[in-house]
Write a protein that holds these residues in place. Structure first.
Motif, PDB file in Angstrom:
ATOM      1  N   UNK A  36       0.830  -1.205   0.000  1.00  0.00           N
ATOM      2  CA  UNK A  36       0.000   0.000   0.000  1.00  0.00           C
ATOM      3  C   UNK A  36       0.864   1.255   0.000  1.00  0.00           C
ATOM      4  N   UNK A  37       1.946   1.240   0.767  1.00  0.00           N
ATOM      5  CA  UNK A  37       2.819   2.410   0.838  1.00  0.00           C
ATOM      6  C   UNK A  37       3.429   2.726  -0.522  1.00  0.00           C
ATOM      7  N   UNK A  38       3.902   1.684  -1.211  1.00  0.00           N
ATOM      8  CA  UNK A  38       4.486   1.892  -2.535  1.00  0.00           C
ATOM      9  C   UNK A  38       3.409   2.303  -3.534  1.00  0.00           C
ATOM     10  N   UNK A  39       2.234   1.727  -3.382  1.00  0.00           N
ATOM     11  CA  UNK A  39       1.112   2.106  -4.243  1.00  0.00           C
ATOM     12  C   UNK A  39       0.822   3.601  -4.110  1.00  0.00           C
ATOM     13  N   UNK A  40       0.766   4.090  -2.895  1.00  0.00           N
ATOM     14  CA  UNK A  40       0.465   5.504  -2.663  1.00  0.00           C
ATOM     15  C   UNK A  40       1.552   6.398  -3.263  1.00  0.00           C
ATOM     16  N   UNK A  41       2.798   5.955  -3.180  1.00  0.00           N
ATOM     17  CA  UNK A  41       3.900   6.736  -3.746  1.00  0.00           C
ATOM     18  C   UNK A  41       3.795   6.824  -5.259  1.00  0.00           C
ATOM     19  N   UNK A  42       3.569   5.678  -5.904  1.00  0.00           N
ATOM     20  CA  UNK A  42       3.490   5.662  -7.363  1.00  0.00           C
ATOM     21  C   UNK A  42       2.216   6.328  -7.865  1.00  0.00           C
ATOM     22  N   UNK A  43       1.126   6.076  -7.201  1.00  0.00           N
ATOM     23  CA  UNK A  43      -0.134   6.718  -7.556  1.00  0.00           C
ATOM     24  C   UNK A  43      -0.029   8.235  -7.414  1.00  0.00           C
ATOM     25  N   UNK A  44       0.778   8.649  -6.475  1.00  0.00           N
ATOM     26  CA  UNK A  44       0.979  10.075  -6.260  1.00  0.00           C
ATOM     27  C   UNK A  44       1.679  10.768  -7.413  1.00  0.00           C
ATOM     28  N   UNK A  45       2.387  10.009  -8.254  1.00  0.00           N
ATOM     29  CA  UNK A  45       3.037  10.612  -9.419  1.00  0.00           C
ATOM     30  C   UNK A  45       2.007  11.233 -10.350  1.00  0.00           C
ATOM     31  N   UNK A  46       0.896  10.539 -10.531  1.00  0.00           N
ATOM     32  CA  UNK A  46      -0.149  11.063 -11.400  1.00  0.00           C
ATOM     33  C   UNK A  46      -0.890  12.219 -10.731  1.00  0.00           C
ATOM     34  N   UNK A  47      -1.006  12.126  -9.408  1.00  0.00           N
ATOM     35  CA  UNK A  47      -1.697  13.185  -8.672  1.00  0.00           C
ATOM     36  C   UNK A  47      -0.895  14.479  -8.730  1.00  0.00           C
ATOM     37  N   UNK A  48       0.412  14.360  -8.591  1.00  0.00           N
ATOM     38  CA  UNK A  48       1.242  15.550  -8.509  1.00  0.00           C
ATOM     39  C   UNK A  48       1.812  16.046  -9.816  1.00  0.00           C
ATOM     40  N   UNK A  80      -9.238 -13.287  -4.516  1.00  0.00           N
ATOM     41  CA  UNK A  80     -10.300 -12.271  -4.402  1.00  0.00           C
ATOM     42  C   UNK A  80      -9.816 -10.999  -3.668  1.00  0.00           C
ATOM     43  N   UNK A  81      -8.707 -10.487  -4.104  1.00  0.00           N
ATOM     44  CA  UNK A  81      -8.174  -9.264  -3.511  1.00  0.00           C
ATOM     45  C   UNK A  81      -8.896  -8.047  -4.080  1.00  0.00           C
ATOM     46  N   UNK A  82      -9.494  -7.211  -3.240  1.00  0.00           N
ATOM     47  CA  UNK A  82     -10.187  -6.020  -3.743  1.00  0.00           C
ATOM     48  C   UNK A  82      -9.213  -5.043  -4.392  1.00  0.00           C
ATOM     49  N   UNK A  83      -9.704  -4.271  -5.323  1.00  0.00           N
ATOM     50  CA  UNK A  83      -8.892  -3.223  -5.932  1.00  0.00           C
ATOM     51  C   UNK A  83      -8.502  -2.207  -4.852  1.00  0.00           C
ATOM     52  N   UNK A  84      -7.366  -1.532  -5.032  1.00  0.00           N
ATOM     53  CA  UNK A  84      -6.923  -0.575  -4.007  1.00  0.00           C
ATOM     54  C   UNK A  84      -7.908   0.558  -3.766  1.00  0.00           C
ATOM     55  N   UNK A  94     -10.258   3.590  -0.246  1.00  0.00           N
ATOM     56  CA  UNK A  94     -10.748   4.717  -1.046  1.00  0.00           C
ATOM     57  C   UNK A  94     -10.142   6.063  -0.650  1.00  0.00           C
ATOM     58  N   UNK A  95      -9.774   6.204   0.596  1.00  0.00           N
ATOM     59  CA  UNK A  95      -9.199   7.470   1.027  1.00  0.00           C
ATOM     60  C   UNK A  95      -7.762   7.676   0.600  1.00  0.00           C
ATOM     61  N   UNK A  96      -7.100   6.592   0.212  1.00  0.00           N
ATOM     62  CA  UNK A  96      -5.688   6.666  -0.167  1.00  0.00           C
ATOM     63  C   UNK A  96      -5.460   6.529  -1.662  1.00  0.00           C
ATOM     64  N   UNK A  97      -6.502   6.219  -2.412  1.00  0.00           N
ATOM     65  CA  UNK A  97      -6.348   5.937  -3.839  1.00  0.00           C
ATOM     66  C   UNK A  97      -6.927   7.057  -4.697  1.00  0.00           C
ATOM     67  N   UNK A  98      -6.268   7.288  -5.814  1.00  0.00           N
ATOM     68  CA  UNK A  98      -6.749   8.251  -6.810  1.00  0.00           C
ATOM     69  C   UNK A  98      -6.834   7.503  -8.138  1.00  0.00           C
ATOM     70  N   UNK A  99      -8.046   7.259  -8.603  1.00  0.00           N
ATOM     71  CA  UNK A  99      -8.248   6.467  -9.808  1.00  0.00           C
ATOM     72  C   UNK A  99      -8.388   7.389 -11.010  1.00  0.00           C
ATOM     73  N   UNK A 126      -3.769   4.078 -10.502  1.00  0.00           N
ATOM     74  CA  UNK A 126      -4.579   3.671  -9.362  1.00  0.00           C
ATOM     75  C   UNK A 126      -5.329   2.365  -9.499  1.00  0.00           C
ATOM     76  N   UNK A 127      -5.099   1.616 -10.572  1.00  0.00           N
ATOM     77  CA  UNK A 127      -5.882   0.400 -10.817  1.00  0.00           C
ATOM     78  C   UNK A 127      -5.385  -0.821 -10.047  1.00  0.00           C
ATOM     79  N   UNK A 128      -4.082  -0.856  -9.715  1.00  0.00           N
ATOM     80  CA  UNK A 128      -3.495  -2.044  -9.086  1.00  0.00           C
ATOM     81  C   UNK A 128      -2.458  -1.671  -8.040  1.00  0.00           C
ATOM     82  N   UNK A 129      -2.260  -2.591  -7.104  1.00  0.00           N
ATOM     83  CA  UNK A 129      -1.112  -2.521  -6.201  1.00  0.00           C
ATOM     84  C   UNK A 129       0.140  -2.957  -6.979  1.00  0.00           C
TER      85      UNK A 129
END
Length: 202
Positions: A3-15, A79-83, A88-93, A144-147
């Motif tokens: 999750x931590x790495x997901x938030x970092x990489x997902x943040x590239x698109x956010x920022x 059956x792992x849910x999408x991030x 939902x509070x940590x993900x930007x799709x 934001x689609x995958x971990x």
């Protein structure tokens, strides 16, 4: 950690708004990119014609089918849910939400199965395909689609499927099928060239 790495990489698109469209393109248009590569390898004629490339195209198709079939079994077991569902509070799709589960990533699975199958037979095109597969997989996390773990598992599964079909018994069958398909294509292509040449003379 996932999750931590997901938030970092997902943040590239956010920022970085300028990069968002690039990541979205690779995350969404992977099929088009790989279809273009496979078509170019198989349909190339004349000095660009490559027997190994055509072997790779046929093997890539079967490797992707095998890998995706196994991936579906794993997906329904884990059956792992999408991030963006689980956190939902940590993900930007940045693409449309998907109704299926997250692990492993189908895009990474297919991309690496195709890329590895090509690399085993045609190094130059294979390196290009592997770079494309890595870019697609990275982009699926950034939008934001995958971990990260989802795409890493998909990559491993795709590579293993391609290696399984590289074993001598299966390799021989796939290459024989590729030779047959090549002979059909070359026959049709040669006929069209002769017809065009005849029309030009008359």
């Amino acid at each position: 950690m996932d999750l931590s790495l997901y938030k970092t990489l997902n943040g590239l698109a956010v920022g970085h708004d300028g990069l968002e469209d690039v990541f979205r393109f690779f995350a969404l248009e992977a099929e088009v990119i790989f279809i273009a590569l496979l078509a170019g390898l198989f349909l190339a004629a004349g000095k660009w014609r490559s027997v190994n490339g055509r072997h790779g195209v046929v093997a890539a198709g079967f490797s992707a089918l095998l890998a995706l079939g196994i991936a579906q079994v794993i997906t329904n077991i884990v059956q792992r849910p999408r991030p963006y569902v689980a956190h939902p509070g940590d993900a930007h799709l940045f693409i449309s939400a998907s109704p299926d589960y997250s692990f492993p990533s189908d895009h990474a699975t297919a991309a690496f199965a195709i890329a590895m199958a090509i690399w085993l037979r045609h190094r130059r095109a294979g390196w290009v395909a592997l770079l494309m597969a890595a870019t697609v997989s990275f982009s699926r996390v950034v939008v934001g689609a995958h971990y990260p773990g989802d795409v890493l598992a998909g990559a491993a599964l795709g590579v293993l499927a391609a290696l399984a079909l590289w074993l001598p018994p299966m390799r021989g069958l796939l290459h024989a099928l590729a030779e047959w398909a090549s002979s059909v294509y070359d026959g049709v292509y040669g006929s069209l060239l002769r017809r065009r040449s005849h029309s030009a003379r008359t």
